[in-house]
Write a protein that holds these residues in place. Structure first.
Motif, PDB file in Angstrom:
ATOM      1  N   LYS A 275      -4.425   0.266   9.897  1.00 40.41           N
ATOM      2  CA  LYS A 275      -3.697   1.533   9.964  1.00 40.41           C
ATOM      3  C   LYS A 275      -4.549   2.654  10.537  1.00 40.41           C
ATOM      4  O   LYS A 275      -4.034   3.569  11.164  1.00 40.41           O
ATOM      5  CB  LYS A 275      -3.209   1.945   8.566  1.00 40.41           C
TER       6      LYS A 275
ATOM      7  N   THR B 110      -2.976  -2.187   6.459  1.00 40.17           N
ATOM      8  CA  THR B 110      -1.548  -2.162   6.140  1.00 40.17           C
ATOM      9  C   THR B 110      -1.335  -2.801   4.767  1.00 40.17           C
ATOM     10  O   THR B 110      -2.186  -3.543   4.275  1.00 40.17           O
ATOM     11  CB  THR B 110      -0.732  -2.924   7.196  1.00 40.17           C
ATOM     12  N   ASP B 111      -0.184  -2.533   4.187  1.00 42.16           N
ATOM     13  CA  ASP B 111       0.125  -3.095   2.864  1.00 42.16           C
ATOM     14  C   ASP B 111       0.134  -4.623   2.875  1.00 42.16           C
ATOM     15  O   ASP B 111      -0.199  -5.255   1.881  1.00 42.16           O
ATOM     16  CB  ASP B 111       1.467  -2.565   2.362  1.00 42.16           C
TER      17      ASP B 111
ATOM     18  N   THR C  75      -6.272  -2.177   0.365  1.00 41.48           N
ATOM     19  CA  THR C  75      -5.792  -1.491   1.566  1.00 41.48           C
ATOM     20  C   THR C  75      -6.819  -0.519   2.139  1.00 41.48           C
ATOM     21  O   THR C  75      -6.525   0.203   3.093  1.00 41.48           O
ATOM     22  CB  THR C  75      -4.482  -0.729   1.291  1.00 41.48           C
TER      23      THR C  75
ATOM     24  N   GLY D  52      -4.529  -7.527  -1.863  1.00 39.34           N
ATOM     25  CA  GLY D  52      -3.945  -6.246  -2.243  1.00 39.34           C
ATOM     26  C   GLY D  52      -4.762  -5.035  -1.837  1.00 39.34           C
ATOM     27  O   GLY D  52      -4.292  -3.895  -1.928  1.00 39.34           O
TER      28      GLY D  52
END
Length: 123
Positions: free
Chosen positions: A33, A53-54, A85, A83
């Motif tokens: 991101k 990104t998630d 980020t 998990g």
């Protein structure tokens, strides 16, 4: 005082950069991101926070980030937990590197992006 700091830093790390910035190519990325740094002075390396990104670690399967320099040498790598980020990487104070998102479980490269580090090089 600043002169003493510059001499001390140059003796220990070899390179001092003021106001380093990191630009990471993220167009159409399913993993990255962005990237940022809060360092106003970097000595040898720039602490860089890379935002993922998630789905980077879940649907994309990223388990590690590798930093490759212009000569093709791996200069830094760090595991990425499921998990997660946000990851901190150590980048050179100037130049271009490649950040490679990999899945170490099946040995695949998930995505590769270039990052450019700029700043005012003092030493």
């Amino acid at each position: 005082m600043v002169a003493i700091l510059v001499v001390m830093v140059s003796m220990t790390s070899g390179c001092l950069t003021l106001d380093p910035t990191v630009t990471l190519g993220t167009a159409d990325s399913s993993v990255f991101k962005g990237a940022s740094t809060t360092d106003s002075v970097a000595a040898g390396k720039v602490d860089t926070r890379v935002t993922l990104t998630d789905g980077a670690t879940t649907s994309e399967g990223v388990t590690q980030l590798n930093v490759i320099d212009a000569t093709g040498k791996a200069v830094y790598k760090t595991p990425v937990e499921s998990g997660e980020t946000s990851v901190t990487l150590m980048l050179p104070t100037t130049g271009t590197v490649t950040i490679v998102a990999v899945n170490t479980v099946n040995g695949t490269v998930v995505e590769t992006r270039n990052a450019t580090i700029t700043g005012k090089k003092v030493i």
